[in-house]
Design an enzyme around this catalytic site. Structure first.
Site, PDB file in Angstrom:
ATOM      1  N   GLU A  28       0.844  -1.201   0.000  1.00  0.00           N
ATOM      2  CA  GLU A  28       0.000   0.000   0.000  1.00  0.00           C
ATOM      3  C   GLU A  28       0.876   1.246   0.000  1.00  0.00           C
ATOM      4  OE1 GLU A  28      -4.056  -0.883   2.501  1.00  0.00           O
ATOM      5  OE2 GLU A  28      -2.241  -0.527   3.655  1.00  0.00           O
ATOM      6  N   CYS A  29       0.733   2.099  -0.970  1.00  0.00           N
ATOM      7  CA  CYS A  29       1.357   3.421  -1.047  1.00  0.00           C
ATOM      8  C   CYS A  29       2.876   3.341  -0.827  1.00  0.00           C
ATOM      9  CB  CYS A  29       0.698   4.383  -0.059  1.00  0.00           C
ATOM     10  SG  CYS A  29       0.996   6.119  -0.453  1.00  0.00           S
TER      11      CYS A  29
END
Length: 447
Positions: A328-329
């Site tokens: 994630e990110c």
């Protein structure tokens, strides 16, 4: 016992006052909560209380799920009282009219009293008008008290307190003077995360001392004690389908520490044993069936991440062996070819760079266009994006998600895939993507 600490707007001192209150009452048992998608403020709350702070969000959750998440949090900590820090202004949400995403929506779902925090600099009688307006806008929101911030002196406080109490029939329970030590260092994603501030513990102690001196905590506790019964049903937060034991590695260190506690609990509910490891300090990943690399600040530690070649090699081999990795990110950046010129894991052959301006700042609605390791094809889920980076995708990559609300990686698409690795700019909460844990653990078992 519960209360929502809401601001009349952003930058009214809500976080320092809320965290200070949590610290001042921590010996009596406080479970902290934060409204909205946020990793930073909860890290302050956790340090202040010793209990993991939890997020409540009406964009991610139904009213029934808000109640479930709240009660689940209270039962986990066995705390006597809940203190819920709001987001932005009390009524600010994703719509100029509706409640979704607002602090007010959480207060109503939990039937919780509200204490309104106001920046009272240069205000006396006008502060009463602010309180009157906030109370009149939605009578279902029960504003039971006011805290004044940026008070000039005792005279200013007493005059403003009198105006509010006599003109708006609302009790003022304290006034915080203008103090430099109540300011918080900022960073591009908001407040500086607790894991990076060695002196934050000392700062929180000071905030707690200021709160004890200037806020009537007995009156605040009375407001909490008088909270009415929570009404309405509770609803499950996520799917529980996997029944076989599975091992999931979770990257956690100074570079990667943005995780909603519910995401980890959802994995545990789906029979996952979690093994924490550090991409910065460990030589290789643990012996696991799947990997979860959350967000954080990998750009700050890019040189150290680059130097740990044995860790990167072990992650690359895990990928090549067809085992599931979810990023994630910040995890997406780590799985790319490079970050600001520093070599990363190179699972996705694209360069990533940090930018001076925000590139993605939005609640997100996404639809899975292919089966993937967190959601089946056609599944629609929610999340949020907030990043100052670009990933320079070329050619024709395989994306897992079509963005219906938000920006994504490129041309309304997100979720880069390669074998069983999936990486995205979207931060998910287990309640907003209820298939996440069940699907990830099931995929890990297939190896």
């Amino acid at each position: 016992m519960r209360v929502v600490l809401a601001g009349s707007g952003s930058a009214v001192g809500k976080t320092t006052i809320s965290t200070g209150i949590m610290k001042a009452l921590s010996s009596e048992g406080v479970q902290p909560f934060k409204v909205g998608p946020d990793y930073i403020d909860p890290s302050y709350h956790t340090m202040a209380t010793g209990n993991p702070s939890r997020n409540l969000d009406s964009f991610f959750m139904s009213k029934g799920q808000i109640r479930e998440a709240f009660i689940r949090g209270m039962e986990a900590s066995n705390a006597r009282m809940a203190i819920i820090e709001g987001v932005r202004g009390l009524y600010e949400g994703i719509s100029p009219i509706d409640d979704v995403g607002s602090t007010a929506s959480i207060a109503k779902a939990l039937n919780a009293p509200v204490v309104l925090i106001i920046n009272s600099r240069s205000l006396v009688k006008s502060a009463a008008a602010i309180v009157l307006g906030f109370k009149a806008l939605d009578p279902e929101v029960k504003i039971e008290g006011v805290i004044l911030n940026q008070v000039k002196n005792k005279k200013h406080y007493l005059k403003t307190k009198k105006a509010i109490e006599e003109l708006s029939d609302t009790m003022v329970i304290g006034g915080i003077p203008r103090r430099k030590e109540l300011k918080v260092e900022q960073r591009h994603l908001g407040l500086v995360p607790a894991v990076e501030r060695e002196n934050l513990k000392f700062s929180i102690e000071k905030w707690g001392n200021v709160v004890e001196e200037y806020i009537d905590l007995d009156e605040l506790k009375n407001i909490m004690k008088n909270a009415k019964k929570i009404k309405g049903k509770r609803e499950p937060l996520w799917q529980v389908k996997n029944r076989k034991k599975v091992k999931i590695g979770v990257a956690y260190d100074e570079a990667f520490n943005f995780y909603y506690i519910e995401n980890l609990e959802a994995l545990k509910d789906n029979k996952a044993s979690l093994y924490y490891f550090s991409p910065l300090h460990d030589e290789e990943i643990p012996d696991v069936d799947g990997i979860y690399i959350g967000g954080g600040y990998p750009e700050i530690f890019a040189k150290q991440l680059e130097k740990n070649t044995s860790m990167k090699d072990s992650i690359k081999k895990f990928h090549e062996d067809g085992k599931p990795i979810f990023g994630e990110c910040g995890g997406l950046l780590y799985l790319s070819k490079s970050l600001d010129g520093h070599e990363m894991c190179n699972i996705f052959p694209y360069k990533s760079t940090m930018t001076r301006k925000v590139q993605g700042l939005s609640y997100v609605i996404a639809k899975s266009v292919i089966d993937n390791i967190i959601s089946p094809r056609t599944e629609i889920f929610k999340g949020h994006e907030f990043h100052y980076s670009n990933i320079q995708v070329t050619g024709n990559p395989q994306f897992a998600f079509k963005i219906q609300r938000g920006k994504g990686i490129k041309e309304g698409m997100d979720g880069l895939t390669s074998k069983k690795t999936l990486a995205s700019y979207i931060h998910i909460h287990a309640a907003s993507c209820p298939t996440f844990a069940a699907t990830l653990t099931s995929n890990a078992l297939e190896q």
